[in-house]
Design a protein around this motif. Structure first.
Motif, PDB file in Angstrom:
ATOM      1  N   GLY A 182      -8.372 -25.611  25.902  1.00 49.92           N
ATOM      2  CA  GLY A 182      -8.391 -25.402  27.348  1.00 49.92           C
ATOM      3  C   GLY A 182      -9.704 -25.817  27.983  1.00 49.92           C
ATOM      4  O   GLY A 182     -10.136 -25.256  28.990  1.00 49.92           O
ATOM      5  N   LYS A 183     -10.351 -26.806  27.360  1.00 47.77           N
ATOM      6  CA  LYS A 183     -11.673 -27.256  27.802  1.00 47.77           C
ATOM      7  C   LYS A 183     -11.786 -28.767  27.700  1.00 47.77           C
ATOM      8  O   LYS A 183     -10.965 -29.413  27.052  1.00 47.77           O
ATOM      9  N   TYR A 184     -12.845 -29.301  28.264  1.00 48.76           N
ATOM     10  CA  TYR A 184     -13.161 -30.710  28.057  1.00 48.76           C
ATOM     11  C   TYR A 184     -14.107 -30.827  26.854  1.00 48.76           C
ATOM     12  O   TYR A 184     -15.069 -30.060  26.745  1.00 48.76           O
ATOM     13  N   VAL A 185     -13.797 -31.765  25.971  1.00 49.81           N
ATOM     14  CA  VAL A 185     -14.632 -32.001  24.779  1.00 49.81           C
ATOM     15  C   VAL A 185     -15.056 -33.476  24.772  1.00 49.81           C
ATOM     16  O   VAL A 185     -14.477 -34.297  25.476  1.00 49.81           O
ATOM     17  N   ILE A 186     -16.084 -33.789  23.961  1.00 54.70           N
ATOM     18  CA  ILE A 186     -16.544 -35.183  23.873  1.00 54.70           C
ATOM     19  C   ILE A 186     -15.386 -36.053  23.375  1.00 54.70           C
ATOM     20  O   ILE A 186     -14.776 -35.748  22.363  1.00 54.70           O
ATOM     21  N   ARG A 187     -15.108 -37.130  24.094  1.00 56.42           N
ATOM     22  CA  ARG A 187     -13.999 -38.011  23.741  1.00 56.42           C
ATOM     23  C   ARG A 187     -14.375 -38.829  22.508  1.00 56.42           C
ATOM     24  O   ARG A 187     -15.461 -39.405  22.456  1.00 56.42           O
ATOM     25  N   GLU A 188     -13.480 -38.867  21.551  1.00 52.87           N
ATOM     26  CA  GLU A 188     -13.801 -39.558  20.308  1.00 52.87           C
ATOM     27  C   GLU A 188     -13.980 -41.053  20.525  1.00 52.87           C
ATOM     28  O   GLU A 188     -13.147 -41.694  21.151  1.00 52.87           O
ATOM     29  N   GLY A 189     -15.076 -41.591  20.003  1.00 62.52           N
ATOM     30  CA  GLY A 189     -15.318 -43.037  20.079  1.00 62.52           C
ATOM     31  C   GLY A 189     -15.783 -43.524  21.441  1.00 62.52           C
ATOM     32  O   GLY A 189     -16.037 -44.701  21.627  1.00 62.52           O
ATOM     33  N   ALA A 190     -15.902 -42.588  22.412  1.00 66.81           N
ATOM     34  CA  ALA A 190     -16.324 -43.017  23.752  1.00 66.81           C
ATOM     35  C   ALA A 190     -17.838 -43.019  23.839  1.00 66.81           C
ATOM     36  O   ALA A 190     -18.532 -42.448  23.000  1.00 66.81           O
ATOM     37  N   GLU A 191     -18.345 -43.654  24.878  1.00 63.27           N
ATOM     38  CA  GLU A 191     -19.777 -43.586  25.159  1.00 63.27           C
ATOM     39  C   GLU A 191     -20.166 -42.159  25.508  1.00 63.27           C
ATOM     40  O   GLU A 191     -19.439 -41.480  26.240  1.00 63.27           O
ATOM     41  N   LEU A 192     -21.347 -41.752  25.068  1.00 65.01           N
ATOM     42  CA  LEU A 192     -21.864 -40.446  25.466  1.00 65.01           C
ATOM     43  C   LEU A 192     -22.340 -40.522  26.918  1.00 65.01           C
ATOM     44  O   LEU A 192     -22.709 -41.592  27.398  1.00 65.01           O
ATOM     45  N   PHE A 193     -22.350 -39.381  27.599  1.00 65.24           N
ATOM     46  CA  PHE A 193     -22.850 -39.348  28.972  1.00 65.24           C
ATOM     47  C   PHE A 193     -24.352 -39.598  28.962  1.00 65.24           C
ATOM     48  O   PHE A 193     -25.068 -39.073  28.107  1.00 65.24           O
ATOM     49  N   THR A 194     -24.842 -40.420  29.900  1.00 72.63           N
ATOM     50  CA  THR A 194     -26.282 -40.676  29.968  1.00 72.63           C
ATOM     51  C   THR A 194     -26.770 -40.677  31.408  1.00 72.63           C
ATOM     52  O   THR A 194     -26.109 -41.220  32.294  1.00 72.63           O
ATOM     53  N   ASN A 195     -27.920 -40.047  31.620  1.00 75.74           N
ATOM     54  CA  ASN A 195     -28.566 -39.992  32.926  1.00 75.74           C
ATOM     55  C   ASN A 195     -29.466 -41.189  33.167  1.00 75.74           C
ATOM     56  O   ASN A 195     -30.062 -41.313  34.234  1.00 75.74           O
ATOM     57  N   GLY A 196     -29.603 -42.039  32.150  1.00 79.94           N
ATOM     58  CA  GLY A 196     -30.608 -43.099  32.213  1.00 79.94           C
ATOM     59  C   GLY A 196     -30.367 -44.115  33.317  1.00 79.94           C
ATOM     60  O   GLY A 196     -31.301 -44.746  33.793  1.00 79.94           O
ATOM     61  N   PHE A 197     -29.089 -44.287  33.727  1.00 85.20           N
ATOM     62  CA  PHE A 197     -28.802 -45.202  34.843  1.00 85.20           C
ATOM     63  C   PHE A 197     -29.646 -44.837  36.057  1.00 85.20           C
ATOM     64  O   PHE A 197     -30.142 -45.700  36.770  1.00 85.20           O
TER      65      PHE A 197
END
Lengths: 269, 269
Positions: free
Chosen positions: A81-96
């Motif tokens: 019932g939550k959002y989890v890290i999507r497998e194989g996807a890019e991680l979230f980054t603030n660097g932009f």
């Protein structure tokens, strides 16, 4: 590494998505505002509007990319019932954000010089000092954010040391902008624009101090005061509020000051 | 072939993504800058701004495509804690850059002729020579990059030979541009624009020499000096810095020169 620690509730996931969307919509809308009001000002003030346009385009693209990065990084897990890290996807980054600030920060600092009526040698001196202090502040902050708590390569010492170096340049920027606004007010003696132009100083301090606040927010997570979810939501909300204040409201106040000054000098569109 | 050699750390993956995003945001922001400041210049100089706009659109689309190509090529592997080649995805390719330079290079070289005040027979001679040298430089470099070390079809000899042929045309471009800037400065005798226009020559040399540097960067990998990750990050950073210098800063300096020249000739918007 265990990605299962990085879960976010449905509400937290949505608040960040909505906030980032608000962010780029504000930039897109303001882009048109700055284009459409540019010619209400005398030619000598118009570069301030042009630089606001430059900042809006850059901020629009960056916040849109942040939003895409956020959406791509998580998947809804029906069992939890939550959002989890999507497998194989890019991680979230603030660097932009950081790299785009390399465009925004020098432009924001330079645009006020046109409205403050600073010219000649003083103009070139500020141009140089603003560019150097702004770019160094961002590059050092950018390096620091790679070590942020909650990231895979987290390193508290490196994160704090780079953050501190960045803050030194940040203080230099504050000293310079305080001086520019004081000089600008002197040049506007007797003008009705002086009030709104002078009000840029407190706006600048409030909106710019949100950035180091957002940078430091993950520390509360490390200290166990808040969890991952709270830290990331608070950070995105703070960055977005700071972006709107330091770019859009700041630019609008400069634009209104320019229009008042133009009218007082007998200019009409 | 073994794709497992081509892994990149989280930081390397993100730096390239952030840098390419900075790159296309700079082009998009500058696109608006060149459009909005065009009419501050006399009509005879405006083609320089128009050609900057053409270059910005081309570079914006190309860098956006480079960014998409980068993102699509890798997937995060949680077990390894790294980004690996995404199964079944397109491989990352730099070739988009080369073909887009077929638009940019002739435009960049031709736009300076309008500001330098070169007309008539001399204009047509430079137009022809710039187009031929520019296009041949790019096509031969484009063929060469297919043999770059680290690519599946890597072939050191073919890569170096095509790179060498491309460099011959590159030197021809440098000879021509040096001549154009010298003539332009002569035409600006007594004008305040001479300083900033003359400063284009060192900018041109520094920013254009980054391109052969970036082309050759994978050689360091072949010689075992640096690894795949370092070579690809350094190459993307160098290309982006070169693009910003040779297109945006160059165009802005031509634009500012044109505005000064226009004001001196009594023109105001």
């Amino acid at each position: 590494m265990d990605l299962s620690l990085f879960t976010v509730s449905i509400e937290a996931f949505e608040v960040v998505g909505h906030t980032l969307t608000l962010g780029y919509a504000v930039m897109a809308a303001s882009l048109l505002y700055f284009i459409l009001t540019k010619n209400s000002n005398m030619p000598k003030y118009r570069m301030s509007s042009v630089l606001s346009v430059v900042v809006m385009v850059s901020a629009l693209l960056l916040l849109y990319t942040q939003k895409q990065s956020w959406t791509a990084a998580y998947a809804f897990d029906a069992t939890a019932g939550k959002y989890v890290i999507r497998e194989g996807a890019e991680l979230f980054t603030n660097g932009f954000r950081y790299l785009n600030w390399m465009i925004d920060v020098p432009m924001l600092l330079i645009q006020i010089l046109f409205v403050a009526g600073i010219a000649g040698v003083a103009f070139r001196k500020y141009l140089f000092q603003f560019s150097v202090s702004g770019v160094l502040m961002i590059i050092t902050g950018y390096i620091g954010q790679f070590y942020e708590p909650g990231r895979v390569a987290e390193n508290m010492t490196a994160w704090l040391v780079w953050g501190f170096i960045s803050t030194v340049f940040f203080v230099w920027v504050l000293v310079l902008i305080t001086r520019v606004i004081r000089e600008g007010k002197k040049n506007m003696a007797g003008s009705k624009a002086k009030g709104i132009f002078g009000a840029i100083l407190p706006l600048f301090y409030v909106s710019w101090f949100l950035y180091p606040g957002a940078y430091l927010m993950p520390a509360l997570m490390s200290l166990g005061v808040v969890d991952y979810e709270f830290a990331i939501v608070a950070q995105q909300l703070t960055y977005t509020a700071a972006d709107i204040g330091s770019k859009v409201i700041y630019g609008a106040m400069l634009n209104i000051s320019s229009t008042i000054l133009s009218n007082e000098q007998g200019f009409s569109e």
